[in-house]
Design a protein around this motif. Structure first.
Motif, PDB file in Angstrom:
ATOM      1  N   LEU A 179     -13.169   2.383   1.307  1.00 37.10           N
ATOM      2  CA  LEU A 179     -11.863   2.312   0.654  1.00 37.10           C
ATOM      3  C   LEU A 179     -11.951   2.741  -0.810  1.00 37.10           C
ATOM      4  O   LEU A 179     -11.078   3.460  -1.315  1.00 37.10           O
ATOM      5  CB  LEU A 179     -11.305   0.886   0.761  1.00 37.10           C
ATOM      6  CG  LEU A 179     -10.879   0.458   2.166  1.00 37.10           C
ATOM      7  CD1 LEU A 179     -10.519  -1.017   2.187  1.00 37.10           C
ATOM      8  CD2 LEU A 179      -9.697   1.299   2.658  1.00 37.10           C
ATOM      9  N   MET A 220     -12.265   6.529  -0.852  1.00 36.69           N
ATOM     10  CA  MET A 220     -11.002   7.190  -0.533  1.00 36.69           C
ATOM     11  C   MET A 220     -10.049   7.161  -1.722  1.00 36.69           C
ATOM     12  O   MET A 220      -9.402   8.165  -2.041  1.00 36.69           O
ATOM     13  CB  MET A 220     -10.369   6.535   0.687  1.00 36.69           C
ATOM     14  CG  MET A 220     -11.101   6.826   1.991  1.00 36.69           C
ATOM     15  SD  MET A 220     -10.220   6.244   3.471  1.00 36.69           S
ATOM     16  CE  MET A 220     -10.394   4.487   3.307  1.00 36.69           C
ATOM     17  N   SER A 235      -5.991   4.257   7.093  1.00 38.49           N
ATOM     18  CA  SER A 235      -5.009   5.267   6.727  1.00 38.49           C
ATOM     19  C   SER A 235      -4.036   4.731   5.686  1.00 38.49           C
ATOM     20  O   SER A 235      -3.741   5.396   4.683  1.00 38.49           O
ATOM     21  CB  SER A 235      -4.255   5.725   7.979  1.00 38.49           C
ATOM     22  OG  SER A 235      -3.237   6.641   7.653  1.00 38.49           O
ATOM     23  N   VAL A 260      -3.843  12.098   5.236  1.00 36.80           N
ATOM     24  CA  VAL A 260      -4.800  11.450   6.123  1.00 36.80           C
ATOM     25  C   VAL A 260      -4.351  11.717   7.558  1.00 36.80           C
ATOM     26  O   VAL A 260      -3.188  11.489   7.908  1.00 36.80           O
ATOM     27  CB  VAL A 260      -4.883   9.932   5.876  1.00 36.80           C
ATOM     28  CG1 VAL A 260      -5.753   9.268   6.943  1.00 36.80           C
ATOM     29  CG2 VAL A 260      -5.462   9.644   4.507  1.00 36.80           C
ATOM     30  N   SER A 286      -5.680   4.142   2.196  1.00 35.82           N
ATOM     31  CA  SER A 286      -6.286   5.307   1.552  1.00 35.82           C
ATOM     32  C   SER A 286      -5.541   5.729   0.295  1.00 35.82           C
ATOM     33  O   SER A 286      -6.114   6.365  -0.592  1.00 35.82           O
ATOM     34  CB  SER A 286      -6.315   6.479   2.533  1.00 35.82           C
ATOM     35  OG  SER A 286      -4.995   6.947   2.781  1.00 35.82           O
TER      36      SER A 286
END
Length: 376
Positions: free
Chosen positions: A86, A89, A111, A97, A114
């Protein structure tokens, strides 16, 4: 609004979330190629389980420095890597994503967290399926009538689509993945060592079998059938080798013991890597396998391969190569493992969809492929 996110401009950084089985990476190759074609200036990244990293590196579809991995062998490692993923990202700052998992909650969480403004992912619409939240602003309708590789391509098209539902277009034509390339002398070296380790091999054709079911034992053709198949092929004069991971060794030893033949060997745990396994595929004349990783990997080689399907269907998951031959009975209840039921079969374990694929049928096809194969 759920469907109100406008089409993306030219994204600079795209993250693909593909945590699941190794074979899915092979089926995702057309998606990787399409992303590079549509967005040649974008930086592609992937989030995946660490155990599948070897296959990704083998395919060569992603810069090694752009791979984010999560260990799933222990709770502590999983939690630590999740936090690390995480942070990575958020630091990179993705524009898009693409969540390739079939209604997985874990991938959906990644997702969402992110920080990317655009989230592409499968959505069940009004059909049954796990709730994944309403933040997927580029929803792709999961289509159980189209091959998974085509659905991955739809997710790429959804990035810039203005239609509702997204990416209304003709299904793309699928082609076989490129064959894995080996260094000069690499295959010969693997064959030399293999022959030294198993002196029954020189001068004989090699048949590989994978009787294991992996994480879904219901996908396995009955072990008794494999024993009888191996016995018949051994009597035909072939060497038969059982392949698999170390955890597959008890079943392999059971098959070898049942055959009771000097030319039946156990290769479970023998290969050092997937690349080593694929090099051995080049020495073999035939592979007989349950639906799973080995069948998908065989698509990267010229090896003639028979793949059993039953609880899942080749219409969705067949490897994309001309050397792959699928065996599928097509019973009224088959396929029973779907994304909509989270691959939980109502079957009581009596997988007639595989039991009704008879040994004589398999032998006929196997012998035909072996006789057509030119290597002695």
């Amino acid at each position: 609004m759920f469907f109100g996110q406008p089409a993306a401009a030219r994204p600079r950084r795209i993250l693909i979330v593909l945590l699941s089985e190794m074979g899915s990476l092979v089926l995702a190759q057309p998606m990787f190629a399409d992303l590079r074609k549509r967005y040649p200036d974008a930086s592609l990244h992937i989030l995946m389980f660490a155990k599948n990293r070897e296959v990704l590196d083998l395919l060569g579809v992603m810069p090694p420095e752009n791979v984010i991995t999560i260990r799933d062998k222990s709770l502590g490692g999983f939690i630590a890597d999740c936090f690390g993923a995480l942070l990575a990202m958020r630091r990179i700052g993705f524009d898009v994503v693409i969540d390739c998992e079939l209604f997985s909650r874990v991938s959906s969480i990644f997702s969402y967290l992110s920080g990317a403004p655009l989230h592409v992912g499968f959505h069940p619409h009004t059909q049954e399926g796990l709730y994944r939240g309403s933040f997927i602003n580029r929803p792709v309708l999961y289509n159980p009538y189209r091959h998974l590789s085509q659905q991955f391509l739809t997710m790429v098209a959804a990035i810039g689509s203005d239609t509702h539902p997204k990416a209304k277009a003709q299904a793309a034509e699928l082609s076989a993945p490129p064959l894995l390339q080996f260094a000069d002398g690499e295959l010969q070296q693997v064959e030399t060592v293999l022959h030294e380790d198993f002196p029954v091999l020189p001068g004989k054709k090699l048949v590989l079998v994978y009787p294991g079911g992996g994480i879904l034992p219901i996908r396995a053709w009955p072990a008794e059938n494999y024993k009888r198949l191996c016995t018949e092929l051994l009597n035909d004069g072939y060497v038969v080798a059982v392949i698999g991971l170390k955890e597959d060794k008890p079943l392999a030893q059971e098959v070898v013991a049942a055959c009771n033949h000097a030319n039946c060997i156990d290769l479970t745990g023998y290969t050092r890597s997937v690349r080593h396994l694929l090099a051995i595929f080049h020495r073999a004349s035939l592979l007989v396998t349950n639906d799973g990783g080995p069948g998908q990997f065989a698509a990267l080689t010229p090896l003639q391969t028979l793949v059993f399907f039953g609880p899942e269907t080749p219409a969705l998951y067949s490897p994309l190569a001309p050397n792959i031959h699928c065996l599928y009975a097509g019973l009224s209840c088959s396929p029973c493992l779907t994304a909509y039921n989270h691959r939980k079969s109502p079957c009581d374990g009596d997988n007639q969809c595989l039991k009704q694929i008879g040994i004589e049928q398999v032998l006929l096809q196997a012998r035909g492929l072996l006789q057509a194969e030119g290597r002695a």
